[in-house]
Motif scaffolding. Structure first.
Motif, PDB file in Angstrom:
ATOM      1  N   ASP A 109      51.752  68.620  43.071  1.00  0.00           N
ATOM      2  CA  ASP A 109      52.101  67.789  44.234  1.00  0.00           C
ATOM      3  C   ASP A 109      53.607  67.564  44.299  1.00  0.00           C
ATOM      4  N   ASP A 110      54.229  67.309  43.132  1.00  0.00           N
ATOM      5  CA  ASP A 110      55.687  67.141  43.086  1.00  0.00           C
ATOM      6  C   ASP A 110      56.388  68.400  43.588  1.00  0.00           C
ATOM      7  N   LEU A 111      55.902  69.555  43.152  1.00  0.00           N
ATOM      8  CA  LEU A 111      56.484  70.824  43.588  1.00  0.00           C
ATOM      9  C   LEU A 111      56.327  70.990  45.098  1.00  0.00           C
ATOM     10  N   ASP A 112      55.149  70.712  45.609  1.00  0.00           N
ATOM     11  CA  ASP A 112      54.882  70.822  47.041  1.00  0.00           C
ATOM     12  C   ASP A 112      55.811  69.897  47.833  1.00  0.00           C
ATOM     13  N   THR A 113      55.982  68.682  47.371  1.00  0.00           N
ATOM     14  CA  THR A 113      56.878  67.727  48.030  1.00  0.00           C
ATOM     15  C   THR A 113      58.320  68.219  47.995  1.00  0.00           C
ATOM     16  N   PHE A 114      58.749  68.736  46.844  1.00  0.00           N
ATOM     17  CA  PHE A 114      60.114  69.236  46.707  1.00  0.00           C
ATOM     18  C   PHE A 114      60.365  70.375  47.696  1.00  0.00           C
ATOM     19  N   ILE A 115      59.433  71.319  47.768  1.00  0.00           N
ATOM     20  CA  ILE A 115      59.592  72.465  48.663  1.00  0.00           C
ATOM     21  C   ILE A 115      59.601  72.011  50.125  1.00  0.00           C
ATOM     22  N   THR A 116      58.759  71.068  50.461  1.00  0.00           N
ATOM     23  CA  THR A 116      58.722  70.550  51.828  1.00  0.00           C
ATOM     24  C   THR A 116      60.053  69.889  52.187  1.00  0.00           C
ATOM     25  N   ARG A 117      60.591  69.125  51.262  1.00  0.00           N
ATOM     26  CA  ARG A 117      61.832  68.395  51.494  1.00  0.00           C
ATOM     27  C   ARG A 117      63.068  69.303  51.538  1.00  0.00           C
ATOM     28  N   HIS A 118      63.162  70.226  50.571  1.00  0.00           N
ATOM     29  CA  HIS A 118      64.387  71.013  50.402  1.00  0.00           C
ATOM     30  C   HIS A 118      64.299  72.449  50.929  1.00  0.00           C
ATOM     31  N   ARG A 119      63.089  72.893  51.236  1.00  0.00           N
ATOM     32  CA  ARG A 119      62.844  74.258  51.740  1.00  0.00           C
ATOM     33  C   ARG A 119      63.351  75.332  50.777  1.00  0.00           C
ATOM     34  N   ARG A 120      63.223  75.052  49.502  1.00  0.00           N
ATOM     35  CA  ARG A 120      63.601  76.014  48.457  1.00  0.00           C
ATOM     36  C   ARG A 120      62.873  75.608  47.177  1.00  0.00           C
ATOM     37  N   LEU A 121      62.925  76.501  46.187  1.00  0.00           N
ATOM     38  CA  LEU A 121      62.318  76.210  44.885  1.00  0.00           C
ATOM     39  C   LEU A 121      63.274  75.362  44.050  1.00  0.00           C
ATOM     40  N   PRO A 122      62.735  74.579  43.137  1.00  0.00           N
ATOM     41  CA  PRO A 122      63.611  73.801  42.255  1.00  0.00           C
ATOM     42  C   PRO A 122      64.358  74.722  41.292  1.00  0.00           C
ATOM     43  N   ARG A 123      65.588  74.323  40.940  1.00  0.00           N
ATOM     44  CA  ARG A 123      66.433  75.142  40.078  1.00  0.00           C
ATOM     45  C   ARG A 123      66.510  74.549  38.682  1.00  0.00           C
ATOM     46  N   ILE A 124      66.462  75.419  37.705  1.00  0.00           N
ATOM     47  CA  ILE A 124      66.563  74.976  36.310  1.00  0.00           C
ATOM     48  C   ILE A 124      67.964  74.457  36.008  1.00  0.00           C
ATOM     49  N   ARG A 125      68.977  75.023  36.644  1.00  0.00           N
ATOM     50  CA  ARG A 125      70.367  74.632  36.375  1.00  0.00           C
ATOM     51  C   ARG A 125      70.886  73.569  37.344  1.00  0.00           C
ATOM     52  N   ALA A 126      69.984  72.860  37.996  1.00  0.00           N
ATOM     53  CA  ALA A 126      70.393  71.807  38.931  1.00  0.00           C
ATOM     54  C   ALA A 126      71.006  70.638  38.170  1.00  0.00           C
ATOM     55  N   THR A 127      71.763  69.826  38.875  1.00  0.00           N
ATOM     56  CA  THR A 127      72.356  68.638  38.238  1.00  0.00           C
ATOM     57  C   THR A 127      71.354  67.502  38.147  1.00  0.00           C
ATOM     58  N   ASP A 128      70.359  67.498  39.023  1.00  0.00           N
ATOM     59  CA  ASP A 128      69.331  66.457  39.016  1.00  0.00           C
ATOM     60  C   ASP A 128      68.316  66.750  37.909  1.00  0.00           C
ATOM     61  N   PRO A 129      68.134  65.826  36.949  1.00  0.00           N
ATOM     62  CA  PRO A 129      67.198  66.087  35.845  1.00  0.00           C
ATOM     63  C   PRO A 129      65.747  66.268  36.305  1.00  0.00           C
ATOM     64  N   ASP A 130      65.359  65.583  37.389  1.00  0.00           N
ATOM     65  CA  ASP A 130      63.990  65.756  37.888  1.00  0.00           C
ATOM     66  C   ASP A 130      63.782  67.174  38.428  1.00  0.00           C
ATOM     67  N   GLU A 131      64.800  67.682  39.118  1.00  0.00           N
ATOM     68  CA  GLU A 131      64.707  69.050  39.638  1.00  0.00           C
ATOM     69  C   GLU A 131      64.694  70.054  38.481  1.00  0.00           C
ATOM     70  N   GLN A 132      65.511  69.822  37.460  1.00  0.00           N
ATOM     71  CA  GLN A 132      65.515  70.702  36.284  1.00  0.00           C
ATOM     72  C   GLN A 132      64.139  70.746  35.642  1.00  0.00           C
ATOM     73  N   SER A 133      63.562  69.576  35.471  1.00  0.00           N
ATOM     74  CA  SER A 133      62.244  69.482  34.838  1.00  0.00           C
ATOM     75  C   SER A 133      61.191  70.205  35.668  1.00  0.00           C
ATOM     76  N   LEU A 134      61.236  70.004  36.966  1.00  0.00           N
ATOM     77  CA  LEU A 134      60.283  70.674  37.853  1.00  0.00           C
ATOM     78  C   LEU A 134      60.507  72.181  37.837  1.00  0.00           C
ATOM     79  N   GLY A 135      61.768  72.600  37.769  1.00  0.00           N
ATOM     80  CA  GLY A 135      62.077  74.032  37.688  1.00  0.00           C
ATOM     81  C   GLY A 135      61.542  74.665  36.412  1.00  0.00           C
ATOM     82  N   ARG A 136      61.693  73.947  35.289  1.00  0.00           N
ATOM     83  CA  ARG A 136      61.146  74.456  34.014  1.00  0.00           C
ATOM     84  C   ARG A 136      59.623  74.542  34.085  1.00  0.00           C
ATOM     85  N   TRP A 137      58.991  73.509  34.645  1.00  0.00           N
ATOM     86  CA  TRP A 137      57.536  73.505  34.781  1.00  0.00           C
ATOM     87  C   TRP A 137      57.091  74.692  35.639  1.00  0.00           C
TER      88      TRP A 137
END
Length: 165
Positions: A109-137
């Motif tokens: 659900d977090d991934l789906d929300t992220f994609i809906t909001r940002h229209r891209r996949l989460p990045r592992i090298r992002a500055t936001d720790p939540d995005e990093q964590s979601l990218g690793r997952w």
């Protein structure tokens, strides 16, 4: 476990807050005429009820469970439980039959929300720790998907989410 078992279990545990004088008198008479095996059954039920009541108390305070009670909760999923025990556990706000499944679904659900909001996949090298964590997952789930090690329902859900990007 019926009501008589509960009363006897509470008395067997010798918790005065839970049993009346009449209960204790009945229990003394009852235990005098029972087998050691039956007495142990009542003691086991009393220990179960005591642990359940401790968990229920923690649920009302909102404090995290101590490790001993976390372990007790986890073990209840493996044990053989009567209908009353099942009903009591299901009334607890923290009870989940399949916590891993629910955690995976929450992450999806977090991934789906992220994609809906940002229209891209989460990045592992992002500055936001939540995005990093979601990218690793997501990376871990994609590896499992590519190796055929992801459950079919999870694979379908992940594919559906990823197809929207």
């Amino acid at each position: 476990m019926d009501l008589a078992h509960i009363i006897m279990a509470r008395v067997a545990y010798r918790d005065p807050a839970l049993a009346t004088d009449d209960d204790r008198a009945s229990a003394r008479h009852f235990f005098a005429s029972t087998t050691p095996r039956l007495r142990e059954t009542f003691r086991r039920e009393a220990r179960w009820l005591k642990s359940y009541e401790e968990v229920a108390d923690y649920c009302t305070t909102g404090e995290p469970l101590p490790p001993r009670l976390e372990s007790w909760i986890k073990n209840q999923r493996r044990g053989k439980l009567c209908e009353m025990q099942l009903a009591l556990l299901e009334d607890l706000p923290i009870w989940e039959w399949h916590p891993r499944r629910e955690a995976w679904n929450a992450r999806a659900d977090d991934l789906d929300t992220f994609i809906t909001r940002h229209r891209r996949l989460p990045r592992i090298r992002a500055t936001d720790p939540d995005e990093q964590s979601l990218g690793r997952w997501l990376g871990h789930q994609r590896r499992r998907l590519n190796r055929g090690r992801l459950d079919i329902l999870r694979a379908r859900r992940l594919t559906y989410i990823l197809d929207r990007v």
